[in-house]
Design a protein around this motif. Structure first.
Motif, PDB file in Angstrom:
ATOM      1  N   ALA A  91       0.825  -1.208   0.000  1.00 16.85           N
ATOM      2  CA  ALA A  91       0.000   0.000   0.000  1.00 16.85           C
ATOM      3  C   ALA A  91       0.859   1.257   0.000  1.00 16.85           C
ATOM      4  O   ALA A  91       0.582   2.228  -0.730  1.00 16.85           O
ATOM      5  N   ASN A  92       1.924   1.258   0.805  1.00 18.89           N
ATOM      6  CA  ASN A  92       2.799   2.426   0.873  1.00 18.89           C
ATOM      7  C   ASN A  92       3.590   2.619  -0.421  1.00 18.89           C
ATOM      8  O   ASN A  92       3.846   3.752  -0.839  1.00 18.89           O
ATOM      9  N   GLN A  93       3.976   1.515  -1.067  1.00 18.95           N
ATOM     10  CA  GLN A  93       4.689   1.629  -2.346  1.00 18.95           C
ATOM     11  C   GLN A  93       3.771   2.210  -3.420  1.00 18.95           C
ATOM     12  O   GLN A  93       4.207   3.018  -4.242  1.00 18.95           O
ATOM     13  N   ARG A  94       2.507   1.803  -3.424  1.00 21.67           N
ATOM     14  CA  ARG A  94       1.537   2.379  -4.370  1.00 21.67           C
ATOM     15  C   ARG A  94       1.422   3.888  -4.177  1.00 21.67           C
ATOM     16  O   ARG A  94       1.361   4.645  -5.149  1.00 21.67           O
ATOM     17  N   LEU A  95       1.388   4.320  -2.917  1.00 22.91           N
ATOM     18  CA  LEU A  95       1.307   5.752  -2.617  1.00 22.91           C
ATOM     19  C   LEU A  95       2.548   6.486  -3.137  1.00 22.91           C
ATOM     20  O   LEU A  95       2.435   7.535  -3.793  1.00 22.91           O
ATOM     21  N   PRO A 146       9.266   1.632   1.973  1.00 19.60           N
ATOM     22  CA  PRO A 146       9.072   2.439   0.760  1.00 19.60           C
ATOM     23  C   PRO A 146       9.072   3.943   1.044  1.00 19.60           C
ATOM     24  O   PRO A 146       9.605   4.717   0.248  1.00 19.60           O
ATOM     25  N   ILE A 147       8.510   4.337   2.185  1.00 15.01           N
ATOM     26  CA  ILE A 147       8.461   5.763   2.542  1.00 15.01           C
ATOM     27  C   ILE A 147       9.814   6.235   3.048  1.00 15.01           C
ATOM     28  O   ILE A 147      10.302   7.307   2.657  1.00 15.01           O
ATOM     29  N   TYR A 148      10.468   5.428   3.888  1.00 15.64           N
ATOM     30  CA  TYR A 148      11.789   5.796   4.418  1.00 15.64           C
ATOM     31  C   TYR A 148      12.814   5.930   3.291  1.00 15.64           C
ATOM     32  O   TYR A 148      13.595   6.894   3.246  1.00 15.64           O
ATOM     33  N   GLU A 149      12.795   5.000   2.354  1.00 16.33           N
ATOM     34  CA  GLU A 149      13.748   5.039   1.239  1.00 16.33           C
ATOM     35  C   GLU A 149      13.457   6.202   0.305  1.00 16.33           C
ATOM     36  O   GLU A 149      14.378   6.832  -0.230  1.00 16.33           O
ATOM     37  N   ALA A 150      12.170   6.522   0.111  1.00 22.07           N
ATOM     38  CA  ALA A 150      11.812   7.669  -0.728  1.00 22.07           C
ATOM     39  C   ALA A 150      12.285   8.972  -0.095  1.00 22.07           C
ATOM     40  O   ALA A 150      12.732   9.887  -0.788  1.00 22.07           O
ATOM     41  N   LEU A 151      12.220   9.049   1.249  1.00 26.34           N
ATOM     42  CA  LEU A 151      12.736  10.240   1.938  1.00 26.34           C
ATOM     43  C   LEU A 151      14.248  10.341   1.769  1.00 26.34           C
ATOM     44  O   LEU A 151      14.780  11.414   1.446  1.00 26.34           O
TER      45      LEU A 151
END
Length: 301
Positions: A91-95, A146-151
């Motif tokens: 779900a977080n990767q989709r976001l 996914p969110i930590y790596e995107a940051l």
């Protein structure tokens, strides 16, 4: 007028975030799974959908300025947490994929936790520390990657918040201290009680997260706490004084047998939390600067 999209607006923390947002001149759109909101306001629009199935493109006609993400499907045991972490990671990767495809993506404010740092005794730890997840966060962090790596890659505008022990109605405080105290007429002290805890009332946590909408900086991590670290023994002494009940030490091994290893790790977890962002919250007075007063309010309610 800002447009704020809240994920998990009916949850333990999310409902207080919504209450804080209502006080501001903003439009609020909440994505809910099953539980309805506990507050009503003409400022609020609601949509019901599992996070993993939500059509993010449906927001593009009226793109939010900020997405506050406090949604997480947890689990009752390690197996459930592992399964749900995989679900949450997708779900977080989709976001993140949707945000990455926008020319001007909204700011994403994500709620994590300080168990991600691991246990470090009395050592002072701030946001520059690397993640070494312990307890429940071993599984939860997999969903957050996914969110930590995107940051870290500066892929999209993201702020990650890491609240300390959030206390309030229906929190760990109720489950592991107040309910046992009511049933056994004693306040449990888990293990030796030397582990350090930073605490923050749920209303103060929500207020700090909302403050980051205007004062936060994209690409940063923010530790959220109100009170300096105290030993679990000091915390239990406070509860004992408020409830006028004696303390009963519960051996660490009993916690593992009664619950599971993750609970044992959580109540031996020791962190002396600090922040590199002291100036960010200047002017934001906490609802409960005094820990005893905050605990008394929770117990009264």
């Amino acid at each position: 007028m800002k447009n704020i999209f809240v994920l998990g607006g009916s949850g333990f923390l999310g409902k207080h975030i919504v209450e804080e947002l209502i006080k501001d001149d903003v439009d609020i759109h909440c994505l809910l799974n099953k539980t309805p909101l506990s507050v009503e306001s003409s400022k609020i629009k609601t949509t019901y959908s599992p996070l993993s199935q939500f059509n993010w493109k449906s927001l593009e006609a009226d793109l939010p300025d900020v997405i506050v993400h406090s949604a997480r499907t947890s689990g009752k045991n390690k197996q459930e947490r592992t399964e749900f972490s995989q679900y949450n990671a997708i779900a977080n990767q989709r976001l993140i994929d949707w945000l990455s495809g926008l020319s001007k993506p909204p700011l994403l404010i994500f709620v994590s936790g300080t168990l991600v740092y691991g246990s470090h005794g009395t050592k002072i730890m701030d946001e520059t520390a690397a993640p070494v997840p312990c307890s429940f966060q071993k599984q939860y962090f997999e969903a957050e990657k996914p969110i930590y790596e995107a940051l870290k890659n500066n892929k999209v505008p993201i702020i990650i918040t890491r609240p300390a022990w959030i206390y309030g109605k229906d929190s760990w405080l109720q489950a592991f201290y107040l309910s046992p105290a009511e049933k056994q007429a004693r306040i449990p002290l888990y293990g030796k009680g030397k582990n350090l805890m930073n605490l923050i009332h749920v209303q103060d946590c929500a207020a700090k997260i909302v403050k980051l909408i205007s004062a936060g900086k994209s690409g940063e991590i923010y530790n959220l706490y109100t009170h300096k670290a105290i030993e679990q023994k000091e915390f239990v002494d406070l509860l004992s004084g408020i409830l006028n009940k004696p303390i009963q030490r519960i051996p660490s091994l009993w916690i593992k047998i009664r619950y599971e290893k993750a609970v044992q790790e959580a109540f031996s977890f020791s962190l002396n939390l600090n922040t590199i962002h002291q100036d960010t919250f200047i002017g934001l007075d906490p609802y409960y600067p005094d820990l005893k007063e905050g605990l008394e309010t929770v117990i009264r309610n």
